[in-house]
Motif scaffolding. Structure first.
Motif, PDB file in Angstrom:
ATOM      1  N   LEU A  41      38.729 -54.521 -13.377  1.00  0.00           N
ATOM      2  CA  LEU A  41      40.298 -54.485 -13.622  1.00  0.00           C
ATOM      3  C   LEU A  41      40.558 -53.766 -15.299  1.00  0.00           C
ATOM      4  CD1 LEU A  41      41.695 -57.898 -12.496  1.00  0.00           C
ATOM      5  CD2 LEU A  41      42.129 -55.602 -11.655  1.00  0.00           C
ATOM      6  N   LEU A  42      39.683 -54.299 -16.077  1.00  0.00           N
ATOM      7  CA  LEU A  42      39.882 -53.770 -17.681  1.00  0.00           C
ATOM      8  C   LEU A  42      39.300 -52.167 -17.615  1.00  0.00           C
ATOM      9  CD1 LEU A  42      38.344 -56.712 -19.615  1.00  0.00           C
ATOM     10  CD2 LEU A  42      40.588 -56.015 -19.846  1.00  0.00           C
ATOM     11  N   VAL A  43      38.524 -51.584 -16.810  1.00  0.00           N
ATOM     12  CA  VAL A  43      38.120 -50.456 -16.730  1.00  0.00           C
ATOM     13  C   VAL A  43      38.975 -49.555 -16.278  1.00  0.00           C
ATOM     14  CG1 VAL A  43      36.430 -48.782 -15.833  1.00  0.00           C
ATOM     15  CG2 VAL A  43      35.524 -50.889 -16.720  1.00  0.00           C
ATOM     16  N   ARG A  44      39.813 -50.197 -14.970  1.00  0.00           N
ATOM     17  CA  ARG A  44      40.924 -49.288 -14.628  1.00  0.00           C
ATOM     18  C   ARG A  44      42.025 -49.369 -15.439  1.00  0.00           C
ATOM     19  NH1 ARG A  44      42.940 -47.291 -10.120  1.00  0.00           N
ATOM     20  NH2 ARG A  44      45.231 -47.710  -9.569  1.00  0.00           N
ATOM     21  N   GLU A  45      42.364 -50.363 -16.064  1.00  0.00           N
ATOM     22  CA  GLU A  45      43.442 -50.117 -17.353  1.00  0.00           C
ATOM     23  C   GLU A  45      42.991 -49.299 -18.454  1.00  0.00           C
ATOM     24  OE1 GLU A  45      45.868 -53.280 -20.148  1.00  0.00           O
ATOM     25  OE2 GLU A  45      44.106 -54.314 -18.945  1.00  0.00           O
ATOM     26  N   TYR A  46      41.809 -49.235 -18.637  1.00  0.00           N
ATOM     27  CA  TYR A  46      41.211 -48.292 -19.782  1.00  0.00           C
ATOM     28  C   TYR A  46      41.603 -46.791 -19.177  1.00  0.00           C
ATOM     29  CZ  TYR A  46      38.248 -45.217 -22.732  1.00  0.00           C
ATOM     30  OH  TYR A  46      37.645 -44.526 -23.300  1.00  0.00           O
ATOM     31  N   GLU A  47      41.071 -46.475 -18.007  1.00  0.00           N
ATOM     32  CA  GLU A  47      41.461 -45.183 -17.479  1.00  0.00           C
ATOM     33  C   GLU A  47      42.664 -44.729 -17.179  1.00  0.00           C
ATOM     34  OE1 GLU A  47      39.146 -45.582 -13.677  1.00  0.00           O
ATOM     35  OE2 GLU A  47      37.105 -45.363 -14.654  1.00  0.00           O
ATOM     36  N   LEU A  48      43.502 -45.642 -16.862  1.00  0.00           N
ATOM     37  CA  LEU A  48      45.191 -45.224 -16.686  1.00  0.00           C
ATOM     38  C   LEU A  48      45.922 -45.418 -18.074  1.00  0.00           C
ATOM     39  CD1 LEU A  48      45.799 -47.100 -13.357  1.00  0.00           C
ATOM     40  CD2 LEU A  48      45.111 -44.932 -13.676  1.00  0.00           C
ATOM     41  N   PHE A  49      45.345 -45.727 -19.141  1.00  0.00           N
ATOM     42  CA  PHE A  49      46.048 -45.951 -20.427  1.00  0.00           C
ATOM     43  C   PHE A  49      46.792 -44.685 -20.645  1.00  0.00           C
ATOM     44  CE2 PHE A  49      46.506 -46.040 -24.860  1.00  0.00           C
ATOM     45  CZ  PHE A  49      46.955 -47.264 -25.146  1.00  0.00           C
ATOM     46  N   GLN A  50      48.275 -45.026 -21.055  1.00  0.00           N
ATOM     47  CA  GLN A  50      49.060 -43.853 -21.568  1.00  0.00           C
ATOM     48  C   GLN A  50      49.978 -44.263 -22.706  1.00  0.00           C
ATOM     49  OE1 GLN A  50      49.131 -40.553 -20.762  1.00  0.00           O
ATOM     50  NE2 GLN A  50      47.323 -40.796 -19.446  1.00  0.00           N
ATOM     51  N   MET A  51      50.594 -43.576 -23.513  1.00  0.00           N
ATOM     52  CA  MET A  51      51.269 -43.938 -24.459  1.00  0.00           C
ATOM     53  C   MET A  51      52.749 -44.112 -23.898  1.00  0.00           C
ATOM     54  SD  MET A  51      52.255 -42.049 -28.147  1.00  0.00           S
ATOM     55  CE  MET A  51      53.094 -43.073 -29.554  1.00  0.00           C
ATOM     56  N   LYS A  52      53.514 -45.150 -24.091  1.00  0.00           N
ATOM     57  CA  LYS A  52      54.632 -45.437 -23.321  1.00  0.00           C
ATOM     58  C   LYS A  52      55.876 -44.661 -23.922  1.00  0.00           C
ATOM     59  CE  LYS A  52      53.065 -50.125 -21.742  1.00  0.00           C
ATOM     60  NZ  LYS A  52      53.489 -51.550 -21.809  1.00  0.00           N
ATOM     61  N   ASP A  53      56.891 -44.671 -23.266  1.00  0.00           N
ATOM     62  CA  ASP A  53      58.082 -43.797 -23.856  1.00  0.00           C
ATOM     63  C   ASP A  53      58.697 -44.856 -25.118  1.00  0.00           C
ATOM     64  OD1 ASP A  53      57.680 -41.803 -22.350  1.00  0.00           O
ATOM     65  OD2 ASP A  53      58.982 -42.474 -20.702  1.00  0.00           O
ATOM     66  N   GLY A  54      58.924 -44.204 -26.017  1.00  0.00           N
ATOM     67  CA  GLY A  54      59.574 -45.009 -27.299  1.00  0.00           C
ATOM     68  C   GLY A  54      58.384 -45.908 -27.944  1.00  0.00           C
ATOM     69  N   GLU A  55      57.411 -45.827 -27.633  1.00  0.00           N
ATOM     70  CA  GLU A  55      56.224 -46.688 -28.179  1.00  0.00           C
ATOM     71  C   GLU A  55      55.604 -46.013 -29.540  1.00  0.00           C
ATOM     72  OE1 GLU A  55      52.369 -49.217 -26.459  1.00  0.00           O
ATOM     73  OE2 GLU A  55      52.537 -47.040 -26.128  1.00  0.00           O
ATOM     74  N   SER A  56      55.611 -46.572 -30.705  1.00  0.00           N
ATOM     75  CA  SER A  56      55.178 -46.200 -31.719  1.00  0.00           C
ATOM     76  C   SER A  56      53.286 -46.033 -31.728  1.00  0.00           C
ATOM     77  CB  SER A  56      55.414 -46.934 -33.044  1.00  0.00           C
ATOM     78  OG  SER A  56      54.656 -48.058 -32.880  1.00  0.00           O
ATOM     79  N   ALA A  57      52.978 -45.043 -32.638  1.00  0.00           N
ATOM     80  CA  ALA A  57      51.492 -45.017 -32.642  1.00  0.00           C
ATOM     81  C   ALA A  57      50.691 -46.196 -33.037  1.00  0.00           C
ATOM     82  CB  ALA A  57      51.004 -44.048 -33.634  1.00  0.00           C
ATOM     83  N   GLU A  58      51.144 -47.151 -33.774  1.00  0.00           N
ATOM     84  CA  GLU A  58      50.767 -48.299 -34.206  1.00  0.00           C
ATOM     85  C   GLU A  58      50.644 -49.350 -32.896  1.00  0.00           C
ATOM     86  OE1 GLU A  58      52.674 -50.162 -37.406  1.00  0.00           O
ATOM     87  OE2 GLU A  58      51.603 -48.672 -39.155  1.00  0.00           O
ATOM     88  N   GLU A  59      51.762 -49.470 -32.055  1.00  0.00           N
ATOM     89  CA  GLU A  59      51.827 -50.166 -30.989  1.00  0.00           C
ATOM     90  C   GLU A  59      50.753 -49.725 -29.821  1.00  0.00           C
ATOM     91  OE1 GLU A  59      56.622 -51.283 -31.358  1.00  0.00           O
ATOM     92  OE2 GLU A  59      56.158 -49.632 -30.037  1.00  0.00           O
ATOM     93  N   MET A  60      50.778 -48.508 -29.853  1.00  0.00           N
ATOM     94  CA  MET A  60      49.657 -47.697 -28.834  1.00  0.00           C
ATOM     95  C   MET A  60      48.240 -48.383 -29.152  1.00  0.00           C
ATOM     96  SD  MET A  60      48.689 -43.900 -28.081  1.00  0.00           S
ATOM     97  CE  MET A  60      47.975 -43.700 -29.682  1.00  0.00           C
TER      98      MET A  60
END
Length: 232
Positions: A41-60
């Motif tokens: 599950l963690l590997v899949r979460e890592y592979e699908l990781f994307q910056m969210k709309d309205g998210e700052s760099a620090e939050e990402m």
């Protein structure tokens, strides 16, 4: 030590060695299965990781660090170069200028902390200004679109008022004409002398109107004969 104590409690009720072994095997196989599922599950979460709309760099970076920490806890580590590439691939199109600038460098030599600092600085110096400009353009566009709509609404309101006023004027005129027609007397052909009780205006006799007066007809006949003789 604690693990050994827990294991003793699990097998203390067993009567044979085989029974003890079977229970320990089931216990640890189940634990390994849960661990494997969690890693997947963690590997899949890592592979699908994307910056969210309205998210700052620090939050990402905070979310990304959480995934990396969980993977490391379960014994899975990801190389620094791969982490850098994954972060860059997760950025939206608005980050493209910075992405292209970093791609020109050797990503294996860029540290994770340096990338984090560069992206946060770029966000504050360039993206925040660009986002504000985009917001101003949107507000200006909305105002421009709203103005013609307001004008059309005003024009429509004025037209409705003009039509209502015109309708009122026409209705008023029609009423006045109707009342005038009601107040007018109805005349028959010829005139009757009301002052002398229905006598003819021509000869002052009763029994006929001016148009049927014999005296008037005689006068008209004489006048006609005079005209004819004059022409001759």
């Amino acid at each position: 030590m604690l693990s050994a104590v827990k294991n003793m409690k699990k097998i203390s009720s067993c009567e044979t060695t085989k029974e003890m072994w079977d229970r320990l095997e089931v216990t640890y196989k189940g634990t390994n299965k849960v661990k494997e599922t969690r890693i997947n599950l963690l590997v899949r979460e890592y592979e699908l990781f994307q910056m969210k709309d309205g998210e700052s760099a620090e939050e990402m970076f905070f979310r990304f660090n959480k995934i990396l920490g969980d993977l490391k806890y379960f014994g899975t580590t990801i190389k620094s170069g791969e982490q850098i590439r994954k972060i860059l691939r997760s950025l939206p199109m608005i980050w493209q200028p910075k992405f292209i600038a970093l791609e020109c460098q050797d990503l294996d030599k860029i540290s994770y902390d340096k990338l984090r600092g560069d992206l946060i600085a770029f966000e504050k110096t360039h993206l925040d200004r660009k986002i504000q400009q985009e917001k101003k353009k949107k507000v200006s566009f909305k105002a421009t679109v709203a103005e013609p709509e307001d004008e059309e609404e005003n024009e429509g309101g004025e037209q409705d008022e003009n039509i209502a006023m015109l309708s009122q004027v026409v209705t008023s005129m029609m009423r006045k004409n109707k009342n005038n027609r009601k107040g007018k007397p109805k005349f028959r052909e010829g005139r009757i002398n009301n002052e002398n009780d229905g006598r003819c205006y021509e000869c002052s006799k009763h029994g006929h109107i001016q148009a049927d007066c014999p005296d008037l007809k005689k006068k008209q006949s004489r006048n006609l004969q005079r005209k004819k003789s004059f022409r001759a």
